[in-house]
Write an enzyme that holds these catalytic residues in place. Structure first.
Site, PDB file in Angstrom:
ATOM      1  N   SER A  44       5.540  51.418 -13.135  1.00 24.15           N
ATOM      2  CA  SER A  44       6.317  50.733 -12.103  1.00 24.15           C
ATOM      3  C   SER A  44       6.427  49.241 -12.376  1.00 24.15           C
ATOM      4  O   SER A  44       7.486  48.632 -12.156  1.00 24.15           O
ATOM      5  CB  SER A  44       5.691  50.973 -10.722  1.00 24.15           C
ATOM      6  OG  SER A  44       4.359  50.497 -10.689  1.00 24.15           O
TER       7      SER A  44
ATOM      8  N   ASP B   2       9.164  60.605  -2.551  1.00 28.80           N
ATOM      9  CA  ASP B   2       8.661  59.898  -3.731  1.00 28.80           C
ATOM     10  C   ASP B   2       8.202  58.498  -3.333  1.00 28.80           C
ATOM     11  O   ASP B   2       8.983  57.727  -2.753  1.00 28.80           O
ATOM     12  CB  ASP B   2       9.759  59.786  -4.785  1.00 28.80           C
ATOM     13  CG  ASP B   2       9.274  59.018  -6.002  1.00 28.80           C
ATOM     14  OD1 ASP B   2       8.419  59.543  -6.718  1.00 28.80           O
ATOM     15  OD2 ASP B   2       9.747  57.886  -6.205  1.00 28.80           O
TER      16      ASP B   2
ATOM     17  N   THR C  52      12.817  59.405  -8.350  1.00 33.83           N
ATOM     18  CA  THR C  52      12.278  58.103  -8.737  1.00 33.83           C
ATOM     19  C   THR C  52      12.859  57.039  -7.830  1.00 33.83           C
ATOM     20  O   THR C  52      13.654  57.333  -6.935  1.00 33.83           O
ATOM     21  CB  THR C  52      12.647  57.749 -10.194  1.00 33.83           C
ATOM     22  OG1 THR C  52      14.054  57.453 -10.269  1.00 33.83           O
ATOM     23  CG2 THR C  52      12.307  58.887 -11.153  1.00 33.83           C
TER      24      THR C  52
ATOM     25  N   GLY D  42       7.624  55.801  -5.076  1.00 31.92           N
ATOM     26  CA  GLY D  42       8.387  54.728  -5.704  1.00 31.92           C
ATOM     27  C   GLY D  42       9.728  54.513  -5.046  1.00 31.92           C
ATOM     28  O   GLY D  42      10.183  53.368  -4.873  1.00 31.92           O
TER      29      GLY D  42
ATOM     30  N   GLY E  62      -2.236  58.014  -6.735  1.00 26.90           N
ATOM     31  CA  GLY E  62      -2.774  57.392  -5.531  1.00 26.90           C
ATOM     32  C   GLY E  62      -2.765  55.886  -5.487  1.00 26.90           C
ATOM     33  O   GLY E  62      -3.364  55.306  -4.577  1.00 26.90           O
TER      34      GLY E  62
ATOM     35  N   GLY F 293      13.901  53.807 -18.793  1.00 21.35           N
ATOM     36  CA  GLY F 293      13.034  54.785 -18.147  1.00 21.35           C
ATOM     37  C   GLY F 293      13.551  56.202 -18.265  1.00 21.35           C
ATOM     38  O   GLY F 293      12.837  57.157 -17.971  1.00 21.35           O
TER      39      GLY F 293
ATOM     40  N   HIS G 206      -2.146  60.723 -31.311  1.00 20.66           N
ATOM     41  CA  HIS G 206      -3.057  59.921 -30.497  1.00 20.66           C
ATOM     42  C   HIS G 206      -4.263  60.736 -30.054  1.00 20.66           C
ATOM     43  O   HIS G 206      -4.925  60.396 -29.078  1.00 20.66           O
ATOM     44  CB  HIS G 206      -2.325  59.371 -29.264  1.00 20.66           C
ATOM     45  CG  HIS G 206      -1.110  58.573 -29.610  1.00 20.66           C
ATOM     46  ND1 HIS G 206       0.152  59.111 -29.610  1.00 20.66           N
ATOM     47  CD2 HIS G 206      -0.980  57.287 -30.009  1.00 20.66           C
ATOM     48  CE1 HIS G 206       1.020  58.189 -29.976  1.00 20.66           C
ATOM     49  NE2 HIS G 206       0.362  57.077 -30.229  1.00 20.66           N
TER      50      HIS G 206
ATOM     51  N   ASP H 163       6.028  52.605 -25.449  1.00 20.71           N
ATOM     52  CA  ASP H 163       6.775  51.884 -26.478  1.00 20.71           C
ATOM     53  C   ASP H 163       8.217  51.638 -26.027  1.00 20.71           C
ATOM     54  O   ASP H 163       8.757  50.538 -26.203  1.00 20.71           O
ATOM     55  CB  ASP H 163       6.765  52.672 -27.782  1.00 20.71           C
ATOM     56  CG  ASP H 163       5.401  52.683 -28.452  1.00 20.71           C
ATOM     57  OD1 ASP H 163       5.170  53.555 -29.299  1.00 20.71           O
ATOM     58  OD2 ASP H 163       4.560  51.821 -28.135  1.00 20.71           O
TER      59      ASP H 163
ATOM     60  N   GLY I 107       1.209  51.310 -31.084  1.00 19.54           N
ATOM     61  CA  GLY I 107      -0.238  51.242 -31.065  1.00 19.54           C
ATOM     62  C   GLY I 107      -0.812  51.284 -32.470  1.00 19.54           C
ATOM     63  O   GLY I 107      -0.250  51.897 -33.377  1.00 19.54           O
TER      64      GLY I 107
END
Length: 594
Positions: free
Chosen positions: A456, A568, A505, A570, A411, A497, A226, A118, A62
Site C-alpha cells: 500500500s 476490501d 483493491t 484498501g 490485520g 500493481g 528465493h 521489483d 534482490g
C-alpha cells in the site's frame, strides 16, 4: 532437523556491501556508488554519466543470485545493476541513484524480473525519473514455465532467462539504437524464452538456519529462486530423466509458454543454482542437447552452461530455452566486457567508487523557502482543508480498517494508513508548499514513501508521483486538471500493481470516483458538487467489494463466505479520505460564501 548454515561471511547484514566491494576490486571495469546509506549500485567505469550517448540498460533485484545482476555489468550488456538486500527488492532511492548515474539524453531501459516488489519499486523509480526529465522504458521478464498459467495478475516469475534478455538489450544499446528500439528488442526476446528449475537442496540465508523441507533422496521441481517451495517434490532421478521432464514442461504445446515448435532453432542455457559443480552442469548440458534434437526436433544454435542466476548455495539447476532468430544470435554473439558472460580481466584500474549524483531539486522552491512560513492563497487554504480532513478521517478509521483487514489480510491496513496520515500531518507543518498543488502532492508522496511499508505504501507513492507529473507546471490547478491527475494516478497504480476495477483493491473506490467526476465536469456541472458526487461513488465502489472475488494479495486465500461480510480495507481507506476531502472542501466554500 534444522541447523545453522556454514557461511564465509563477516556480518550477515553486510554481505551485499562486501560482495560489491570485492567485485569492483576484482574487475577494473566496474565501479560502485558510495555516499548514502543503503545505496548499492554497480556501474560501468567507462561511461561519462549523464553525458552517455547511448541507451543505458539497467537491471537489478534482490541479492543472493550472483553473478546476476551485478556480474553482467559491462560494455555490451548492462550499464548498471541495482542490488537489494538478500532476496529483497532494491529500494526506490537506490534505483533512482543508478538511473541518474548512467542515463544520458537517449534514456534508459529498466529490465525487471516479474516479482511484485521489483515491479513496484522499479515502477515508482521510473515515474520519479520521468518527472525529473529522464526518458525511461521498462520491460518485465517472466520466463517461469513450472506452473500452469496463473489466475489473477501475478504472472510468471522472472528466472535465469532474464540474463539472455540483458545480453540482447545490451548489444542493441551498444549498436546505437534508440530507446524505443532497444525496448522493443528486449520485449520481443522476453517473449521467446522459457525456464524451469530443479533443486536438490534448500538454500541457506546468511545468519539463518537451513530448512529441512527437502529431505534425503528428494528433489523439488519448478522451484523459485528465493527458497520458496516448488511445484512438486519427487524422488531423485538420474539427470537424463530430470532433463527430459524439464524440457517437456517448457516446450509443452498445451501451455504454449514459448513459441517453439518442431523445426525451430533454439538457444539453450543450463544454469547452476549456486552449489552445483560444473561437472554436473555439463552432464545436464550433454543430455539436453540430443533430447532437444531427437525428441523435440529442434536445432540448437548456442549453448551456455554455467552459473548465471543462482539462489545462494542451492544445489540444482535450471534450463532456459529461447527461440533462435538471426537478430537474436547477432545480439548474443556481439562483444561484451561484462565479467560473467564471461570476459577476461584487462585494462587500467580506475577508482573503485564514485559519488552518488545529487538529484535535481524536487521543487521550484529552494530548501530555505520550504522552512519559511507561507501566506496561503485561496487554493492553498482549500488544499490545506482537504488534506487535514482526509488524514484525520484515516486516523479515526484506523481500528475499523485493522478489524476488516484481520479477517481478509494481515490485520495492519489501518496501522499502515495511520502511519502515513501522521507523517503527512507532521510534514505539512514544516515543508508542504500548499500554494503550489503539484509540489504539495509530490511532498505527500515523499511522506508516505518514508513511513508506509508494504504494497500500500509503494502504491500510494506511485499514485502521488503520477499526479505530480500530471499537475506539474500549473500554478493554479483547475477542476479539470485535478480530474486528469486522478486519471493519471489510477493508470499508474493499475500499470505497476496490475489491478483493475473488480479486483477488490483501492481502485474499486477510485475508478468510480474518477468516472463520476469527469462526467459531471464534462457536463459543465458545479465542480464542488461534482467532487461530492464522485466521493459518493467512491464509497459505493468500496462497499461493492464485498461481492468481488480478489485477484491478488492475501485476500485471494480467503473463502467467499468471509469476504462477503467484509469490504476490501484498501478500498474503504481510499473512499474514506476521498469522501472526507470532498465534504471538507464543500463545507469550507459554503462558509466562505456566507
Amino acid at each position: 532437523m534444522a541447523f545453522q548454515g556454514k557461511k564465509l561471511v563477516n556480518d550477515p547484514n553486510a554481505v551485499v556491501t562486501e560482495f560489491i566491494e570485492g567485485l569492483v576490486e576484482t574487475f577494473p571495469g566496474l565501479q560502485y556508488l558510495d555516499g548514502f546509506p543503503q545505496v548499492k549500485v554497480v556501474l560501468r567505469a567507462d561511461i561519462p554519466g549523464n553525458k552517455y550517448d547511448k541507451v543505458a540498460v539497467i537491471s537489478g533485484g534482490g541479492s543472493g543470485h550472483e553473478p546476476a545482476q551485478a556480474g553482467f555489468v559491462g560494455e555490451g550488456m548492462l550499464t548498471a545493476a541495482i542490488c537489494g538486500d538478500v532476496f529483497t527488492s532494491p529500494p526506490v532511492d537506490s534505483i533512482l541513484a543508478g538511473i541518474r548515474a548512467v542515463t544520458g539524453p537517449k534514456g534508459c531501459l529498466l529490465i525487471v524480473t516479474n516479482y511484485t516488489g521489483d515491479r513496484l519499486n522499479f515502477g515508482l523509480a521510473a515515474e520519479e525519473a520521468k518527472s525529473e526529465g529522464y526518458k525511461v522504458e521498462m520491460v518485465i521478464v517472466g520466463d517461469d514455465c513450472a506452473l500452469p498459467p496463473p489466475r489473477g495478475i501475478t504472472g510468471r516469475r522472472g528466472l535465469a532467462g532474464t540474463v539472455l534478455i540483458h545480453k540482447v538489450a545490451g548489444a542493441a544499446a551498444a549498436a546505437g539504437l534508440s530507446l524505443a528500439e532497444v525496448a522493443a528488442e528486449a520485449q520481443h526476446a522476453s517473449e521467446l524464452v522459457g525456464t524451469m528449475g530443479v533443486a536438490l537442496s534448500v538454500c541457506t540465508l546468511p545468519g539463518q538456519v537451513t530448512s529441512d523441507r527437502l529431505g534425503p533422496g528428494l528433489m523439488e521441481l519448478g522451484l523459485g529462486i528465493h527458497g520458496e517451495p516448488g511445484a512438486a517434490v519427487a524422488e531423485l532421478q538420474p539427470v537424463e530423466v530430470v532433463v527430459s521432464h524439464v524440457l517437456k514442461q517448457i516446450l509443452s504445446l498445451e501451455t504454449q509458454y514459448v513459441p517453439i515448435k518442431r523445426g525451430s532453432r533454439v538457444v539453450l542455457m543450463i544454469n547452476g543454482l549456486g552449489a552445483t559443480p560444473i561437472m554436473e552442469l555439463m552432464i545436464a548440458s550433454g543430455k539436453a542437447i540430443p533430447q532437444l534434437q531427437l525428441e523435440h526436433g529442434l536445432a540448437v544454435d548456442r549453448v551456455y552452461t554455467g552459473s548465471f542466476m543462482t539462489s545462494l548455495d542451492m544445489a540444482g539447476f535450471s534450463i532456459s530455452i529461447m527461440k533462435s532468430e538471426p537478430s537474436i544470435l547477432d545480439r548474443l554473439d556481439a562483444p561484451t566486457k561484462a565479467p560473467y558472460w564471461p570476459v577476461g580481466v584487462e585494462g587500467d584500474r580506475p577508482p573503485a567508487k564514485i559519488p552518488v549524483p545529487v538529484p535535481p531539486s524536487h521543487s521550484s522552491r529552494n530548501e530555505e523557502e520550504f522552512n519559511q512560513p507561507q501566506e496561503l492563497n485561496e487554493q492553498g487554504r482549500i488544499l490545506e482543508c482537504a488534506i487535514l480532513a482526509a488524514v484525520n478521517a484515516i486516523i479515526d478509521v484506523k481500528d475499523k480498517l485493522n478489524d476488516w483487514d484481520s479477517k481478509v489480510g494481515d490485520g495492519d491496513c489501518g496501522s499502515t494508513m495511520y502511519r502515513g496520515a501522521m507523517a503527512i500531518l507532521d510534514d505539512m507543518k514544516k515543508c508542504y508548499p500548499l500554494n503550489v498543488a503539484s509540489e504539495t502532492v509530490n511532498e505527500i508522496g515523499t511522506s508516505i514513501r518514508r513511513v508506509m511499508g508494504g504494497t500500500s505504501g509503494i502504491l500510494y507513492a506511485i499514485f502521488c508521483k503520477a499526479a505530480y507529473a500530471s499537475l506539474k507546471g500549473s500554478p493554479d490547478v483547475t477542476p479539470e486538471q485535478w480530474s486528469r491527475a486522478l486519471e493519471a494516478s489510477i493508470a499508474a497504480v493499475s500499470k505497476y500493481g496490475r489491478a483493475e476495477r473488480g479486483y477488490r483493491t483501492m481502485l474499486d473506490a477510485l475508478i468510480p470516483a474518477s468516472i463520476v467526476l469527469k462526467e459531471n465536469l464534462d457536463k459543465g456541472n458545479d465542480p464542488i458538487a461534482a467532487f461530492v458526487l464522485s466521493s459518493e461513488a467512491a464509497v459505493n465502489g468500496a462497499e461493492s467489494t464485498k461481492e468481488m472475488q480478489p485477484q491478488a494479495g492475501r485476500s485471494s486465500y480467503i473463502t467467499g463466505d468471509v469476504l462477503s461480510t467484509v469490504p476490501d480495507p484498501g478500498a474503504m481507506a481510499a473512499a474514506t479520505w476521498y469522501r472526507a476531502a470532498a465534504l471538507a472542501v464543500e463545507h469550507k466554500l459554503k462558509n466562505s460564501e456566507n
